[in-house]
Write a protein that holds these residues in place. Sequence first.
Motif, short mmCIF file in Angstrom:
data_model
loop_
_atom_site.label_atom_id
_atom_site.label_comp_id
_atom_site.label_asym_id
_atom_site.label_seq_id
_atom_site.Cartn_x
_atom_site.Cartn_y
_atom_site.Cartn_z
N CYS A 76 16.86 2.85 -2.75
CA CYS A 76 17.58 2.85 -4.03
C CYS A 76 18.07 4.25 -4.40
O CYS A 76 19.06 4.39 -5.11
CB CYS A 76 16.70 2.31 -5.15
SG CYS A 76 16.37 0.55 -5.00
N TYR A 130 14.86 -5.73 -0.72
CA TYR A 130 13.67 -5.71 -1.57
C TYR A 130 13.57 -6.98 -2.42
O TYR A 130 14.58 -7.54 -2.82
CB TYR A 130 13.73 -4.51 -2.53
CG TYR A 130 13.77 -3.17 -1.85
CD1 TYR A 130 12.74 -2.76 -1.01
CD2 TYR A 130 14.83 -2.31 -2.05
CE1 TYR A 130 12.77 -1.53 -0.38
CE2 TYR A 130 14.86 -1.06 -1.44
CZ TYR A 130 13.83 -0.68 -0.61
OH TYR A 130 13.86 0.55 0.00
N SER A 180 18.75 -9.66 0.68
CA SER A 180 18.18 -8.51 -0.02
C SER A 180 17.18 -7.79 0.87
O SER A 180 16.52 -8.42 1.70
CB SER A 180 17.46 -8.97 -1.30
OG SER A 180 18.34 -9.66 -2.14
N PHE A 238 20.19 -1.24 -5.89
CA PHE A 238 19.45 -2.00 -4.89
C PHE A 238 20.40 -2.37 -3.75
O PHE A 238 21.51 -2.86 -4.00
CB PHE A 238 18.85 -3.28 -5.48
CG PHE A 238 17.55 -3.07 -6.19
CD1 PHE A 238 16.40 -2.83 -5.46
CD2 PHE A 238 17.49 -3.11 -7.56
CE1 PHE A 238 15.19 -2.64 -6.11
CE2 PHE A 238 16.28 -2.92 -8.21
CZ PHE A 238 15.13 -2.69 -7.49
#
Length: 164
Positions: free
Chosen positions: A17, A133, A131, A107
């Motif tokens: 991030c 995370y 994704s 993200f």
Amino acid sequence: MSVGVLPLLLSLVFPACGKPGAQGVTPPGVVDFDHLVLPKTPNKALAAPAGFSPPPTVITPHYRVSQGKLFGIVGEVAASEPRTYKLDAYPARFQAAFVARSKAANFPDIIEVAVRPAPSGGSELILYSHSIYGQSDFGVNAARVKAWLSAIEARVVKDQSAAQ
């Protein structure tokens, strides 16, 4: 290109991030889509032709353009998306990967792409957005896949109209 305060704070727990663009994200390399195993978490979306295994979230259409043409269009669509960066590319294999970052928290999600020859001529497309995370993505990956497919279809139709 820099990141904001929130992404820097989040990078204490989620290292990628705190990085700009595609930095901090490990490229997937060449993906063996014939043996793709999806995680059980809902933070992903797969778009692929009918009959593909594992079953896709969204069925992709048959494209009446060459692999090279469709691969180029996919690259153009990816480049036009906000906060989306090229991560990896294997043009000889018609595969690429991109990173899309969320606006507020930075993200990263990965979008893996493959263009294949269709058995009846033309091309078929596989898009796998997931994704890095978390367990949930609030539907972001499915929405992204649908938006990309819509933009890709519009460009294919435009190119076919211009060629006539």
